[in-house]
Motif scaffolding. Structure first.
Motif, PDB file in Angstrom:
ATOM      1  N   VAL A   1       0.846  -1.200   0.000  1.00 63.53           N
ATOM      2  CA  VAL A   1       0.000   0.000   0.000  1.00 63.53           C
ATOM      3  C   VAL A   1       0.878   1.244   0.000  1.00 63.53           C
ATOM      4  CG1 VAL A   1      -1.823   1.288   1.176  1.00 63.53           C
ATOM      5  CG2 VAL A   1      -1.814  -1.225   1.238  1.00 63.53           C
ATOM      6  N   GLU A   2       0.828   2.007  -1.080  1.00 65.46           N
ATOM      7  CA  GLU A   2       1.567   3.261  -1.149  1.00 65.46           C
ATOM      8  C   GLU A   2       0.897   4.295  -0.250  1.00 65.46           C
ATOM      9  OE1 GLU A   2       2.861   6.745  -4.362  1.00 65.46           O
ATOM     10  OE2 GLU A   2       1.705   4.988  -5.025  1.00 65.46           O
ATOM     11  N   GLN A   3       1.703   4.966   0.554  1.00 64.37           N
ATOM     12  CA  GLN A   3       1.183   5.957   1.492  1.00 64.37           C
ATOM     13  C   GLN A   3       1.099   7.346   0.855  1.00 64.37           C
ATOM     14  OE1 GLN A   3       0.181   4.960   4.954  1.00 64.37           O
ATOM     15  NE2 GLN A   3       0.089   3.294   3.453  1.00 64.37           N
ATOM     16  N   ALA A   4       0.147   8.128   1.321  1.00 63.00           N
ATOM     17  CA  ALA A   4      -0.116   9.431   0.717  1.00 63.00           C
ATOM     18  C   ALA A   4       0.944  10.467   1.033  1.00 63.00           C
ATOM     19  CB  ALA A   4      -1.480   9.955   1.170  1.00 63.00           C
ATOM     20  N   GLY A   5       1.579  10.355   2.228  1.00 63.41           N
ATOM     21  CA  GLY A   5       2.446  11.454   2.632  1.00 63.41           C
ATOM     22  C   GLY A   5       1.613  12.710   2.788  1.00 63.41           C
ATOM     23  N   HIS A   6       2.142  13.833   2.311  1.00 58.58           N
ATOM     24  CA  HIS A   6       1.426  15.116   2.309  1.00 58.58           C
ATOM     25  C   HIS A   6       0.877  15.483   3.691  1.00 58.58           C
ATOM     26  CE1 HIS A   6       1.583  16.317  -1.937  1.00 58.58           C
ATOM     27  NE2 HIS A   6       1.717  15.027  -2.154  1.00 58.58           N
ATOM     28  N   SER A   7       1.695  15.261   4.706  1.00 53.32           N
ATOM     29  CA  SER A   7       1.348  15.799   6.028  1.00 53.32           C
ATOM     30  C   SER A   7       1.127  17.293   5.900  1.00 53.32           C
ATOM     31  CB  SER A   7       2.476  15.511   7.018  1.00 53.32           C
ATOM     32  OG  SER A   7       2.690  14.125   7.154  1.00 53.32           O
ATOM     33  N   LEU A   8       0.262  17.849   6.737  1.00 50.13           N
ATOM     34  CA  LEU A   8      -0.018  19.275   6.617  1.00 50.13           C
ATOM     35  C   LEU A   8      -0.447  19.874   7.948  1.00 50.13           C
ATOM     36  CD1 LEU A   8      -3.429  19.880   4.775  1.00 50.13           C
ATOM     37  CD2 LEU A   8      -2.726  17.623   5.534  1.00 50.13           C
ATOM     38  N   VAL A   9      -0.266  21.180   8.024  1.00 48.11           N
ATOM     39  CA  VAL A   9      -0.731  21.970   9.160  1.00 48.11           C
ATOM     40  C   VAL A   9      -1.696  23.003   8.616  1.00 48.11           C
ATOM     41  CG1 VAL A   9      -0.097  23.505  11.049  1.00 48.11           C
ATOM     42  CG2 VAL A   9       1.431  21.626  10.400  1.00 48.11           C
ATOM     43  N   VAL A  10      -2.895  23.037   9.203  1.00 51.95           N
ATOM     44  CA  VAL A  10      -3.956  23.930   8.749  1.00 51.95           C
ATOM     45  C   VAL A  10      -4.330  24.862   9.893  1.00 51.95           C
ATOM     46  CG1 VAL A  10      -6.207  24.045   7.614  1.00 51.95           C
ATOM     47  CG2 VAL A  10      -4.812  21.979   7.381  1.00 51.95           C
ATOM     48  N   ASP A  11      -4.551  26.136   9.585  1.00 47.14           N
ATOM     49  CA  ASP A  11      -4.920  27.076  10.644  1.00 47.14           C
ATOM     50  C   ASP A  11      -6.440  27.118  10.817  1.00 47.14           C
ATOM     51  OD1 ASP A  11      -6.101  28.887   8.842  1.00 47.14           O
ATOM     52  OD2 ASP A  11      -4.564  30.427   9.101  1.00 47.14           O
ATOM     53  N   PRO A  12      -6.966  27.830  11.826  1.00 50.55           N
ATOM     54  CA  PRO A  12      -8.404  27.797  12.099  1.00 50.55           C
ATOM     55  C   PRO A  12      -9.282  28.395  11.002  1.00 50.55           C
ATOM     56  CG  PRO A  12      -7.197  28.505  14.043  1.00 50.55           C
ATOM     57  CD  PRO A  12      -6.220  28.499  12.918  1.00 50.55           C
ATOM     58  N   TRP A  13      -8.693  29.109  10.037  1.00 54.57           N
ATOM     59  CA  TRP A  13      -9.453  29.617   8.886  1.00 54.57           C
ATOM     60  C   TRP A  13      -9.407  28.652   7.709  1.00 54.57           C
ATOM     61  CZ3 TRP A  13     -12.963  33.297   8.871  1.00 54.57           C
ATOM     62  CH2 TRP A  13     -12.914  34.287   9.856  1.00 54.57           C
ATOM     63  N   GLY A  14      -8.708  27.540   7.862  1.00 54.81           N
ATOM     64  CA  GLY A  14      -8.612  26.564   6.791  1.00 54.81           C
ATOM     65  C   GLY A  14      -7.451  26.771   5.851  1.00 54.81           C
ATOM     66  N   GLU A  15      -6.560  27.710   6.189  1.00 49.20           N
ATOM     67  CA  GLU A  15      -5.394  27.958   5.348  1.00 49.20           C
ATOM     68  C   GLU A  15      -4.300  26.941   5.669  1.00 49.20           C
ATOM     69  OE1 GLU A  15      -5.229  30.200   2.914  1.00 49.20           O
ATOM     70  OE2 GLU A  15      -7.321  30.757   3.364  1.00 49.20           O
ATOM     71  N   VAL A  16      -3.717  26.369   4.627  1.00 50.17           N
ATOM     72  CA  VAL A  16      -2.632  25.413   4.796  1.00 50.17           C
ATOM     73  C   VAL A  16      -1.339  26.178   5.047  1.00 50.17           C
ATOM     74  CG1 VAL A  16      -1.297  23.560   3.732  1.00 50.17           C
ATOM     75  CG2 VAL A  16      -3.777  23.683   3.372  1.00 50.17           C
ATOM     76  N   LEU A  17      -0.778  26.005   6.233  1.00 50.72           N
ATOM     77  CA  LEU A  17       0.443  26.718   6.607  1.00 50.72           C
ATOM     78  C   LEU A  17       1.691  26.019   6.097  1.00 50.72           C
ATOM     79  CD1 LEU A  17      -0.413  27.660  10.307  1.00 50.72           C
ATOM     80  CD2 LEU A  17      -0.830  28.976   8.223  1.00 50.72           C
ATOM     81  N   ALA A  18       1.625  24.693   5.982  1.00 52.11           N
ATOM     82  CA  ALA A  18       2.766  23.917   5.489  1.00 52.11           C
ATOM     83  C   ALA A  18       2.251  22.563   5.037  1.00 52.11           C
ATOM     84  CB  ALA A  18       3.820  23.737   6.578  1.00 52.11           C
ATOM     85  N   GLU A  19       2.881  22.018   3.982  1.00 56.61           N
ATOM     86  CA  GLU A  19       2.485  20.707   3.479  1.00 56.61           C
ATOM     87  C   GLU A  19       3.715  19.979   2.966  1.00 56.61           C
ATOM     88  OE1 GLU A  19      -0.712  18.604   0.395  1.00 56.61           O
ATOM     89  OE2 GLU A  19      -0.665  20.783   0.643  1.00 56.61           O
ATOM     90  N   ALA A  20       3.829  18.713   3.328  1.00 54.88           N
ATOM     91  CA  ALA A  20       4.953  17.896   2.881  1.00 54.88           C
ATOM     92  C   ALA A  20       4.684  17.308   1.506  1.00 54.88           C
ATOM     93  CB  ALA A  20       5.204  16.773   3.893  1.00 54.88           C
ATOM     94  N   GLY A  21       5.712  16.686   0.953  1.00 54.03           N
ATOM     95  CA  GLY A  21       5.564  15.952  -0.296  1.00 54.03           C
ATOM     96  C   GLY A  21       5.265  14.487  -0.002  1.00 54.03           C
ATOM     97  N   THR A  22       5.820  13.598  -0.808  1.00 56.90           N
ATOM     98  CA  THR A  22       5.502  12.178  -0.658  1.00 56.90           C
ATOM     99  C   THR A  22       6.605  11.377   0.046  1.00 56.90           C
ATOM    100  OG1 THR A  22       6.394  11.730  -2.863  1.00 56.90           O
ATOM    101  CG2 THR A  22       4.028  12.171  -2.697  1.00 56.90           C
ATOM    102  N   GLY A  23       7.765  11.979   0.285  1.00 55.34           N
ATOM    103  CA  GLY A  23       8.861  11.266   0.927  1.00 55.34           C
ATOM    104  C   GLY A  23       8.980  11.603   2.391  1.00 55.34           C
ATOM    105  N   GLU A  24       9.998  11.040   3.031  1.00 49.24           N
ATOM    106  CA  GLU A  24      10.234  11.356   4.443  1.00 49.24           C
ATOM    107  C   GLU A  24      10.628  12.821   4.565  1.00 49.24           C
ATOM    108  OE1 GLU A  24      11.568   8.319   7.181  1.00 49.24           O
ATOM    109  OE2 GLU A  24      13.339   9.550   7.532  1.00 49.24           O
ATOM    110  N   GLU A  25      10.018  13.501   5.530  1.00 44.32           N
ATOM    111  CA  GLU A  25      10.189  14.957   5.611  1.00 44.32           C
ATOM    112  C   GLU A  25       9.775  15.443   6.991  1.00 44.32           C
ATOM    113  OE1 GLU A  25       8.530  18.891   3.136  1.00 44.32           O
ATOM    114  OE2 GLU A  25       8.308  16.878   2.301  1.00 44.32           O
TER     115      GLU A  25
END
Length: 259
Positions: free
Chosen positions: A207-231
């Motif tokens: 099963v290939e994993q999605a990666g793309h961890s992310l941090v979202v603020d209370p307005w729904g804005e993405v503050l940071a997003e990873a790619g598909t590798g270790e990060e």
């Protein structure tokens, strides 16, 4: 508050013990952060069902021991992802460990919604029954795991318990990555909270994993997003942002159902 999410690559060529040691070193490198977050079942892989029984451990087992030492060395609050917990009666749970900067076990959360539709985790694991929040100096964390993300009532329960930041540890498959991003942003918007969503990278059990961890603020804005590798993602969270958002747009006060 500075938070670091470590998106761990889980591949079958690496042993569980080797991965524990490697991840502990990654945690130690985040010593300038206040909070470090790891993904779901990073020791074995979220879809490596055949390893659940053999790699199950008690709450004070090898993952706790290694991660407690790493948390102490770095001086951070550590959401250590989740492990396959073997309870005293032999039941297995998908259980999150949260450690203090002193390496003490501050909280646990047994995953409530098990994935699998009468297969896999849904059959092998028992379901948790209780919500978990953790008081940090500048945020109150609400704890959720992967498939929980699809159940907004769980997150509303965490809001009612005082959560200002939701931590979602996951092993989300790449084929449903669009849902991952959409649902994390939706939980942030509807609950007016930060969402710190940390997933796995790599491929395990086919099963290939999605990666793309992310941090979202209370307005729904993405503050940071990873790619598909270790990060590693590191983000500054404004402790006043949640209160300001809820005051400026007080939608939570207009709830009519579920309270």
């Amino acid at each position: 508050m500075r938070a670091s999410l470590i998106q761990i690559a889980v591949n079958e060529g690496e042993s569980v013990s080797s991965r524990r040691a490697r991840v502990a070193d990654l945690v130690r490198e985040q010593d300038e952060s206040d909070l470090v977050v790891l993904p779901e079942l990073w020791t074995v892989g979220a879809f490596a069902y055949e390893q659940f029984e053999t790699e199950a451990e008690p709450l004070d087992g090898p993952t706790y021991e290694v991660m407690a030492e790493a948390a102490r060395d770095a001086g951070v609050w550590l959401h250590a992802g989740s492990v396959v917990e073997r309870a005293g009666d032999g039941s297995l749970y998908n259980t999150t460990l949260v450690l203090s900067p002193a390496g003490e076990l501050a909280a646990t959360y047994r995953k409530i919604h098990r994935f699998g539709f009468d297969q896999g985790e849904a059959v092998l694991m028992s379901a948790g029954e209780s919500l978990t929040t953790v008081e940090l100096p500048e945020q109150t964390l609400g704890i959720a795991t992967c498939y929980d993300l699809r159940f907004p009532e769980l997150f509303r329960g965490l809001v009612d318990a005082g959560a200002t930041a939701m931590v979602v540890a996951a092993g989300w498959p790449a084929r449903r990555r669009a849902h991952w991003t959409l649902l994390n942003r939706a939980r942030a918007v509807e609950d007016q909270s930060y969402v710190l969503a940390c997933g796995l990278a790599g491929t395990h059990a086919g099963v290939e994993q999605a990666g793309h961890s992310l941090v979202v603020d209370p307005w729904g804005e993405v503050l940071a997003e990873a790619g598909t590798g270790e990060e590693v993602l590191t983000v500054e969270l404004d402790p006043a942002k949640v209160a300001d958002t809820r005051r400026q747009f007080p939608a939570l006060k207009d709830r009519r159902l579920g309270r």
